[in-house]
Scaffold this active site. Structure first.
Site, PDB file in Angstrom:
ATOM      1  N   CYS A  86      12.017  10.275  -7.535  1.00  0.00           N
ATOM      2  CA  CYS A  86      13.126   9.692  -6.773  1.00  0.00           C
ATOM      3  C   CYS A  86      14.394  10.521  -6.986  1.00  0.00           C
ATOM      4  CB  CYS A  86      13.299   8.218  -7.147  1.00  0.00           C
ATOM      5  SG  CYS A  86      14.212   7.258  -5.917  1.00  0.00           S
ATOM      6  N   HIS A 194       7.533   5.903  -6.924  1.00  0.00           N
ATOM      7  CA  HIS A 194       7.636   5.726  -8.376  1.00  0.00           C
ATOM      8  C   HIS A 194       6.275   5.450  -9.023  1.00  0.00           C
ATOM      9  CE1 HIS A 194      12.093   5.367  -8.841  1.00  0.00           C
ATOM     10  NE2 HIS A 194      12.021   5.040  -7.564  1.00  0.00           N
ATOM     11  N   GLU A 196       5.572   5.564 -12.120  1.00  0.00           N
ATOM     12  CA  GLU A 196       5.785   4.854 -13.383  1.00  0.00           C
ATOM     13  C   GLU A 196       5.897   3.346 -13.177  1.00  0.00           C
ATOM     14  OE1 GLU A 196      10.033   5.278 -11.954  1.00  0.00           O
ATOM     15  OE2 GLU A 196       8.087   6.231 -11.633  1.00  0.00           O
TER      16      GLU A 196
END
Length: 229
Positions: A86, A194, A196
């Site tokens: 990002c 994302h 994660e």
């Protein structure tokens, strides 16, 4: 294998990245402040999402000049693994470590929801545990995720297999539906979604786990059993 999670003023996904490493592959991981001038102890550097320096000027335009970015460039040249997520992707393009730029979403609205990605290149250290063409669910959260490059650069990206992920339903107007790219060498990758935030079923998807396990396995294959912990 040792991971660094960079922290800029305004980072807000640094803890997510730290926890993803800790919980998916159990490797040593440290927060590293943006003023750091030595990353030699680390094998993989994560440049997290957020609003570094408040996203003043352009997203990533100020972070690009942080002292730690000189060390990130050195690490990339040495072949270490760099993952920008990002705002981290925006920083890597501003720093010239990846081609192109991220612009305002076509809708001019912040988009925050799950997205379906296609794995276009599974031969990078970050994607080797995915199948080519596999569809994965990874969330997005950005207002400036509209990837842009000129036609010449796009041709190079295609010819060199640097397009790593594409969107199934393009949420931001990115050229060629691009969600993530890598450098020619394949050791630096940037993506707007994302991974994660997709490492547990409690988060709605576990499809991001393979990015972290891929990195660890690639490192082990490169460094041999003597350095595996």
């Amino acid at each position: 294998m040792r991971f660094a999670v960079l922290v800029f003023p305004g980072s807000n996904c640094d803890i997510d990245c730290y926890k993803a490493v800790e919980e998916t592959i159990g490797q040593p991981v440290d927060y590293v402040w943006h003023t750091a001038t030595d990353l030699s102890a680390y094998d993989c550097i994560l440049v997290p999402g957020g609003f570094s320096y408040g996203d003043y000027l352009r997203c990533g335009a100020i972070s690009r000049f942080a002292p730690v970015m000189n060390e990130v460039a050195k690490a990339a040249e040495e072949g270490k693994y760099i993952l920008g997520i990002c705002n981290g992707f925006q920083i890597l393009t501003e720093a010239g470590l990846l081609p192109g730029a991220l612009r305002r979403n076509e809708t001019m609205k912040f988009r925050c929801h799950d997205s379906v990605l296609k794995v276009v290149n599974n031969s990078t250290p970050f994607t080797r545990e995915y199948a080519e063409g596999q569809e994965i669910v990874i969330p997005i959260a950005h207002g400036e995720g509209n990837y842009y490059c000129d036609e010449e650069t796009l041709k190079k990206l295609r010819d060199n297999r640097q397009i790593v992920f594409t969107y199934q339903d393009n949420p931001n107007g990115s050229v060629a539906d691009i969600a993530g790219i890598c450098n020619e060498r394949g050791n630096v990758i940037g993506m707007m979604p994302h991974p994660e935030r997709a490492v547990s079923s409690l988060l709605g998807s576990e499809d991001g786990k393979a990015m972290f396990t891929s990195i660890l396995q690639a490192w082990r294959d490169t460094h041999g059993a003597a350095n595996v912990r």
